[in-house]
Design an enzyme around this catalytic site. Structure first.
Site, PDB file in Angstrom:
ATOM      1  N   ASP A   1       2.878  -0.432   3.724  1.00  8.12           N
ATOM      2  CA  ASP A   1       2.847  -1.543   2.782  1.00  8.12           C
ATOM      3  C   ASP A   1       2.036  -1.237   1.516  1.00  8.12           C
ATOM      4  OD1 ASP A   1       0.689  -1.499   4.498  1.00  8.12           O
ATOM      5  OD2 ASP A   1       0.947  -3.536   5.238  1.00  8.12           O
TER       6      ASP A   1
ATOM      7  N   HIS B   1      -4.771  -5.394  13.261  1.00  7.43           N
ATOM      8  CA  HIS B   1      -5.583  -6.611  13.079  1.00  7.43           C
ATOM      9  C   HIS B   1      -5.956  -7.267  14.417  1.00  7.43           C
ATOM     10  CE1 HIS B   1      -4.941  -6.435   8.801  1.00  7.43           C
ATOM     11  NE2 HIS B   1      -3.638  -6.623   8.895  1.00  7.43           N
TER      12      HIS B   1
ATOM     13  N   ASP C   1      -2.673   1.983   6.258  1.00  4.47           N
ATOM     14  CA  ASP C   1      -2.036   0.697   5.958  1.00  4.47           C
ATOM     15  C   ASP C   1      -2.774   0.060   4.773  1.00  4.47           C
ATOM     16  OD1 ASP C   1      -0.231  -1.577   7.576  1.00  4.47           O
ATOM     17  OD2 ASP C   1      -1.864  -2.435   6.381  1.00  4.47           O
TER      18      ASP C   1
ATOM     19  N   HIS D   1      -3.674  -2.873   4.318  1.00  4.04           N
ATOM     20  CA  HIS D   1      -4.678  -3.850   4.749  1.00  4.04           C
ATOM     21  C   HIS D   1      -5.760  -3.164   5.578  1.00  4.04           C
ATOM     22  CE1 HIS D   1      -0.813  -6.117   4.344  1.00  4.04           C
ATOM     23  NE2 HIS D   1      -1.608  -6.957   3.699  1.00  4.04           N
TER      24      HIS D   1
HETATM   25 ZN   LIG Z   1      -0.636  -3.989   6.376  1.00  2.00          ZN
END
Ligand SMILES: [Zn+2]
Length: 255
Positions: A198, A79, A116, A118
């Site tokens: 995750d 991120h 991931d 996200h």
């Molecule tokens: Zn993540």
């Protein structure tokens, strides 16, 4: 490679110059001079030792590229944007490693595959206008950070948004239909896997249902898609299962 033969090597810090290929000097100055714990983002705290931690995390990722290894690092990176921290990420380890591979190892085309849960908005942003780096992400959508939705892509940015509740079957068929063809067409000299865990069924942060053998199979399918392969840890928030999931993924990623 058999798991009981895994070689564990301590990483060395990356240099400032190596990290500045992806982050601004002003942002790194700020990280370096933090004197007290500071909230850099709604959910991202950094302290006076964070600068040393990010040098080591990025440096371990460069080491993973050198050795064909898996960088087990914190903080994660995908991120992190050029100018700022976001979503627990301070420095974009995968992006720094991709630039390192090009600038110091002479590898022309680098692909980053991000599993991931996200979307890796930072990695996407850093390479959006760069057609020498392919970014491919599978992620839960709509979900944090909100980017990576349907149609948000260009020639070297491929997003595969998936609804909450997807498990091994949905992940592997999306991989075969979208991820593998994109990677094959790009013909990377190096494939970097942004390996977050995750999307696991027990992870408290998200709503996917991938299992440990599912991560092993994703790793196995990545292995054949580039002549060089390395991985770096991104998210994964269930501390009891995370080491097991890393082992399964390593088993798939290793010969
Ligand atoms: Zn993540």
């Amino acid at each position: 490679m058999l798991l009981d033969e895994l070689e564990v090597v301590e990483g060395r810090p990356a240099s400032r110059e190596q990290i500045e290929r992806c982050h601004s000097a002003a942002y790194l100055d700020r990280l370096e001079t933090l004197a007290v714990p500071t909230l850099l983002d709604l959910d991202t705290v950094a302290t006076e030792s964070s600068y040393d931690a990010v040098l080591l995390a990025a440096g371990c990722t460069l080491g993973a590229v050198d050795r064909g290894g898996f960088a087990l690092v914190r903080p994660p990176g995908h991120h992190a944007l050029t100018e700022r921290a976001m979503g627990f990420c301070l420095v974009n380890n995968a992006a720094v490693a991709a630039r390192y591979a090009q600038a110091e190892l002479g590898l022309g085309r680098v692909a980053i595959f991000d599993w991931d849960v996200h979307h890796g908005n930072g990695t996407q942003d850093i390479f959006w206008d760069d057609d020498t780096v392919l970014y491919v992400s599978m992620h839960q959508w709509p979900y944090y950070p909100g980017t990576g939705g349907p149609g948000e892509e260009n020639e070297t940015t491929v997003n595969v948004p998936l609804p909450a509740g997807c498990g091994d079957e949905e992940y592997l068929s999306a991989f075969d239909e979208r991820v593998a063809p994109a990677l094959q067409a790009f013909e990377p000299d190096l494939l970097l896997v942004s390996a977050g865990f995750d999307a696991h069924v027990d992870d408290p942060l998200a709503g996917m249902r991938v299992t440990a053998p599912g991560f092993r199979e994703l790793g196995r399918r990545c292995r054949v898609l580039a002549p060089r392969l390395a991985a770096v840890l991104e998210g994964g928030y269930e501390p009891r299962t995370l080491p097991v999931l890393v082992r399964y993924a390593l088993e798939g990623l290793s010969e």
